[in-house]
Design a protein around this motif. Structure first.
Motif, PDB file in Angstrom:
ATOM      1  N   TYR A 124      -2.150   1.658 -40.004  1.00 38.56           N
ATOM      2  CA  TYR A 124      -2.578   0.437 -40.707  1.00 38.56           C
ATOM      3  C   TYR A 124      -1.408  -0.505 -40.975  1.00 38.56           C
ATOM      4  O   TYR A 124      -1.603  -1.715 -41.095  1.00 38.56           O
ATOM      5  N   ARG A 151       1.783   5.699 -42.998  1.00 38.89           N
ATOM      6  CA  ARG A 151       0.946   5.560 -44.188  1.00 38.89           C
ATOM      7  C   ARG A 151       1.219   4.168 -44.746  1.00 38.89           C
ATOM      8  O   ARG A 151       2.355   3.689 -44.703  1.00 38.89           O
ATOM      9  N   ARG A 206      -5.723  -5.838 -46.323  1.00 39.70           N
ATOM     10  CA  ARG A 206      -6.852  -5.766 -45.382  1.00 39.70           C
ATOM     11  C   ARG A 206      -7.207  -7.156 -44.839  1.00 39.70           C
ATOM     12  O   ARG A 206      -7.709  -7.286 -43.727  1.00 39.70           O
ATOM     13  N   GLY A 266     -10.245   4.415 -45.193  1.00 40.53           N
ATOM     14  CA  GLY A 266      -9.639   3.087 -45.089  1.00 40.53           C
ATOM     15  C   GLY A 266     -10.417   2.227 -44.102  1.00 40.53           C
ATOM     16  O   GLY A 266     -10.685   1.048 -44.357  1.00 40.53           O
ATOM     17  N   ALA A 285     -13.579   1.102 -45.690  1.00 41.69           N
ATOM     18  CA  ALA A 285     -13.333   0.035 -46.669  1.00 41.69           C
ATOM     19  C   ALA A 285     -13.202  -1.300 -45.943  1.00 41.69           C
ATOM     20  O   ALA A 285     -13.749  -2.330 -46.378  1.00 41.69           O
TER      21      ALA A 285
HETATM   22  P1  ADP Z   1      -5.113  11.071 -43.550  1.00 44.77           P
HETATM   23  O1  ADP Z   1      -5.796  10.040 -42.713  1.00 44.77           O
HETATM   24  O2  ADP Z   1      -4.361  12.047 -42.677  1.00 44.77           O
HETATM   25  O3  ADP Z   1      -6.070  11.715 -44.509  1.00 44.77           O
HETATM   26  P2  ADP Z   1      -3.906   9.523 -45.720  1.00 44.77           P
HETATM   27  O4  ADP Z   1      -4.863  10.005 -46.728  1.00 44.77           O
HETATM   28  O5  ADP Z   1      -2.471   9.435 -46.091  1.00 44.77           O
HETATM   29  O6  ADP Z   1      -3.943  10.360 -44.363  1.00 44.77           O
HETATM   30  O7  ADP Z   1      -4.382   8.055 -45.270  1.00 44.77           O
HETATM   31  C1  ADP Z   1      -3.681   7.326 -44.272  1.00 44.77           C
HETATM   32  C2  ADP Z   1      -3.724   5.845 -44.594  1.00 44.77           C
HETATM   33  O8  ADP Z   1      -5.078   5.394 -44.647  1.00 44.77           O
HETATM   34  C3  ADP Z   1      -3.160   5.477 -45.962  1.00 44.77           C
HETATM   35  O9  ADP Z   1      -1.764   5.328 -45.944  1.00 44.77           O
HETATM   36  C4  ADP Z   1      -3.841   4.143 -46.222  1.00 44.77           C
HETATM   37  O10 ADP Z   1      -3.197   3.106 -45.530  1.00 44.77           O
HETATM   38  C5  ADP Z   1      -5.214   4.338 -45.599  1.00 44.77           C
HETATM   39  N1  ADP Z   1      -6.194   4.690 -46.627  1.00 44.77           N
HETATM   40  C6  ADP Z   1      -6.478   5.916 -47.109  1.00 44.77           C
HETATM   41  N2  ADP Z   1      -7.458   5.848 -48.035  1.00 44.77           N
HETATM   42  C7  ADP Z   1      -7.799   4.555 -48.155  1.00 44.77           C
HETATM   43  C8  ADP Z   1      -8.744   3.836 -48.937  1.00 44.77           C
HETATM   44  N3  ADP Z   1      -9.561   4.458 -49.784  1.00 44.77           N
HETATM   45  N4  ADP Z   1      -8.800   2.504 -48.783  1.00 44.77           N
HETATM   46  C9  ADP Z   1      -8.006   1.867 -47.925  1.00 44.77           C
HETATM   47  N5  ADP Z   1      -7.095   2.489 -47.160  1.00 44.77           N
HETATM   48  C10 ADP Z   1      -6.980   3.806 -47.258  1.00 44.77           C
END
Ligand code: ADP
Length: 745
Positions: A49, A80, A90, A116, A119
């Motif tokens: 992202y 991340r 976004r 994400g 969202a």
């Molecule tokens: P994974 O995809 O391996 O579970 P993360 O939980 O670290 O890894 O999420 C990766 C990235 O996705 C985050 O750094 C963030 O940019 C985005 N992200 C995660 N959750 C959300 C959310 N609820 N809303 C928007 N972006 C999110």
């Protein structure tokens, strides 16, 4: 060179996000090439992202995803991004997507990344309005791209997403873990040491539980099943009694998310301290990031490729609700992203609140069964209340060429039977031992360290029919007082069992329940989509092909690799898919000379148009009687002109041996568990029939022997459709550029 036809279906972007996982590149390749063929322009978003926000977006062509299927990690980078969690981030992301007219997005990542994406999808119409209002995009552009369509592929070594049986990278991570555990076992054995090994998995115990089952660990702590309050005393007792019983290795696996019943973290250091307080010396190994790294396993390469293909199918269906590609019942499909994430989060919440029953239930019945099986297998002796029973006696024999993984099956049978109060007669040297009368009563400790061994510790062998063998076998059954028999083996073993069952009238000794468990690297046994050993063989083939392909430096070369499989194209087809081969020749699809000539010309043109260095053909040993590996190599050499030269490799016995893969060990446990449970039930109910076990649509099932005849003889050529037919179709489609293919239709 960019050879795809001009786009007319709009633009798709693909990105990897969150934690990397082996198999992401295979998914990328599957997705990009399927999308190009479908007529999309395809863009890669680099660095997750963060790259999307910064506009790090580049168009991809067919050759940009060449030679990546075997690489771990992700070639387009991942990151991340805190900024993406904010609407302002976004908004930039939406602007960058629209700059390239992208309104279809494939996200390969874990539940965070997929949340994400969701969202972004939800907000997209309002982001588009805002961009139109501030003049970043025109009103016409805003009208044309009001919605964003999302398809996800779950990249997570933790295998923690609800709705799919596997996630990208979990099998490869298990390979890394089990390789490490096997290595630790040999040093622990030498010094009679206790090792505490911490594995990844966040809040999910999948990796720890499967690693414990595959390695034969003597302890396992997972978040979903916290131990009793007095766990440290129990562990101390277990270790002391283990030493008295002759156990030389104590391997304790801890999931990184393990907790005690008061919800306090239960990590390797805490276990070590508790043991030290009880005067037990132990060593800690925290496997860490090695679990994420390395080359993807054959299984991960195949599944991830097919997930990539599925993401494009999802986007082409224009479903308004975001979807993820999944594997359920051994079939690829898709499900709602929001539902899957909601269920995953619900399981996480249940754990955080200490509702372990709900967390376990969320993982499914099969998971709970595996937890129970592991709890029995790691004991040092059968439960005491089973000792005094009137003992049933079951025989176990391994027949045919021992496939990697059969030792895990025998180990499970021995321990599960002993734990149920039965005795186990281990018949040695396969069918030969049934005839000559070689065998012994198995003890609980005998198979303690068997899991990592290839071959059969009992001894196996091919059944060669001989006059007068049945009376000898009957006499031995009588002498051994068998109440039931489990045969683990190949078609020769099935035929032997069939013979015994047919002769029950002449020999009442055979009027006992008998169960056949499929074990053959060829994966050709009736009533089962999987047989023990085929995954190890597949990995051996894929590793060999990786080496063969990198042996070329400057020469342009095509390799013809011959693999085993008898009359089953499973190994050839999956090896071809996992290695990115151009062609795959199997017995199920009848080859003719016109097809071969077509393939030579097509491959020569692919070499000519693209700057490629290698071509790969995987041929099953029985694909055709006349169009042999030699013939094909000669034909491609002669008709390929100056584009490439040809080398052939007949892989031979290396496919049959080796250390069993984690999947083979785990599947062996599942199949053996059902075999022994069913056999003991049948004996109790005085049922005397025969059964064969199979893994069908992901479930372990039991078939009555009478059904055996409805399956084709696996030792004969069959053109019957197989469940992996669509794998075979994907091989060629993903390896040869559609423009080249269209010219050679
Ligand atoms: P994974 O995809 O391996 O579970 P993360 O939980 O670290 O890894 O999420 C990766 C990235 O996705 C985050 O750094 C963030 O940019 C985005 N992200 C995660 N959750 C959300 C959310 N609820 N809303 C928007 N972006 C999110």
């Amino acid at each position: 060179m960019s050879t795809e036809k001009s786009p007319d279906r709009g633009a798709i972007a693909i990105m990897t996000s969150g934690g990397d996982a082996p198999g992401m590149n295979a998914c990328l390749r599957g997705c990009v090439r399927t999308a190009l063929e479908a007529g999309y322009r395809v863009f890669a978003i680099f660095e997750g992202y963060q790259g999307l926000i910064q506009g790090d977006i580049k168009e991809l062509h067919w050759e940009n995803v060449s030679n990546i299927i075997q690489l771990g990690g992700t070639v387009i980078g991942t990151a991340r991004s805190q900024e993406f969690r904010e609407r302002s981030g976004r908004l930039k992301a939406a602007a960058n997507l629209l700059e390239h007219k992208i309104d279809k997005l494939v996200v390969i990542g874990g539940d965070g990344s997929l949340s994400g994406a969701e969202a972004l999808r939800e907000e997209f119409p309002s982001l588009v309005d805002e961009l139109a209002a501030n003049g970043t995009i025109s009103a016409a552009e805003a009208a044309q791209h009001r919605s964003l369509f999302i398809a996800g592929a779950v990249g997570s070594i933790d295998n923690d997403m609800a709705g799919t049986d596997v996630t990208i990278g979990a099998d490869s991570a298990l390979h890394r873990i089990v390789e490490a555990l096997d290595a630790i076992t040999s040093t622990a054995y030498s010094h009679q040491r206790t090792f505490i090994v911490e594995v990844m998995g966040r809040n999910c115990g999948h990796l720890a539980l499967m690693a414990a089952l595959a390695s034969g660990a003597s302890g396992c702590f997972i978040p979903e099943a916290p131990p009793e309050e007095d766990w440290a005393d129990r562990l101390q007792e277990n270790i002391h009694e283990g030493v008295r019983a002759g156990r030389r290795v104590n391997l304790i696996i801890v999931a990184e998310g393990a907790r005690d019943r008061s919800n306090n973290k239960l990590d390797a250091q805490r276990i070590k301290t508790a043991l030290a307080e009880r005067k037990i010396d132990s060593r800690i190994t925290i496997l860490g990031h090695v679990q994420r790294g390395g080359t993807p396993s054959a299984y991960d390469r195949c599944m991830s490729t097919l997930f990539g293909v599925e993401t494009v199918n999802i986007l082409s269906s224009n479903l308004t609700e975001s979807q993820i590609a999944i594997l359920q019942k051994n079939r690829i499909g898709h499900t709602s992203l929001t539902d899957a994430v909601a269920q995953t989060r619900a399981a996480g919440k249940a754990l955080a609140e200490g509702d372990y029953a709900a967390a376990g239930k969320a993982r499914g019945d099969e998971w709970l069964r595996m937890v129970n099986i592991q709890q029995t297998l790691m004991r040092i002796a059968p439960p005491e209340d089973t000792a005094a029973q009137n003992r049933l006696r079951i025989g176990v024999v391994t027949a045919g060429r021992a496939a990697p993984g059969v030792n895990s099956a025998v180990r499970t049978i021995i321990r599960m039977a002993l734990a149920s109060g039965a005795e186990v007669w281990g018949i040695e040297e396969g069918p030969g031992g049934m005839i000559s009368g070689k065998g012994h009563l198995c003890s609980w400790m005998e198979p303690e360290l068997w899991n990592s061994f290839g071959g059969s510790r009992l001894g196996a062998g091919v059944y060669r029919e001989a006059h007068g063998d049945l009376p000898k076998i009957a006499a031995n059954f009588r002498k051994w007082q068998l109440d039931g028999l489990i045969m683990i083996g190949d078609w020769g073993g099935y035929r032997l069992l069939d013979k015994l069952l047919k002769n029950r009238k002449q020999h009442p000794e055979f009027a006992i329940p008998m169960v056949a468990v499929p074990a053959s690297i060829n994966n050709d046994l009736p009533g089962s989509e999987y047989s023990i050993g085929c995954d190890t063989a597949l990995n051996s083939i894929v590793e060999a092909i990786d080496k063969i392909r990198t042996s070329t430096d400057t020469a342009k070369r095509t390799y013809v690799v011959e693999v085993m499989g008898r009359y089953s194209g499973y190994l050839a087809c999956c090896a071809a898919l996992a290695s990115g081969a151009e062609y795959c020749y199997t017995p199920e699809k009848v080859l003719n000379l016109d097809d071969l000539r077509h393939d030579v010309r097509e491959l020569a043109q692919a070499f000519c148009l693209e700057n490629r260095h290698t071509g790969l053909i995987v041929r099953n040993e029985n694909a055709h009687d006349d169009y042999t590996t030699d013939f094909i190599a000669t034909l491609f050499e002669a008709d390929g002109g100056t584009e490439f030269d040809v080398r052939k490799a007949v892989l031979g016995p290396l496919q049959q041996g080796g250390t069993p893969s984690p999947l083979d060990r785990i599947q062996a446990v599942r199949l053996a568990y059902l075999a022994v449970r069913n056999l003991l039930e049948s004996i109790a109910m005085k049922v005397t029939g025969g059964y064969f076990i199979g893994c069908q649509s992901g479930e372990v099932v039991m078939h009555d022997w009478s059904k055996l005849r409805s399956y084709p003889d696996p030792w004969k050529r069959s053109t019957k459709r197989r469940w992996w037919d669509n794998y075979e179709a994907a091989v060629h489609r993903l390896a040869i550029n559609p423009q080249v293919r269209r010219q050679h239709k």
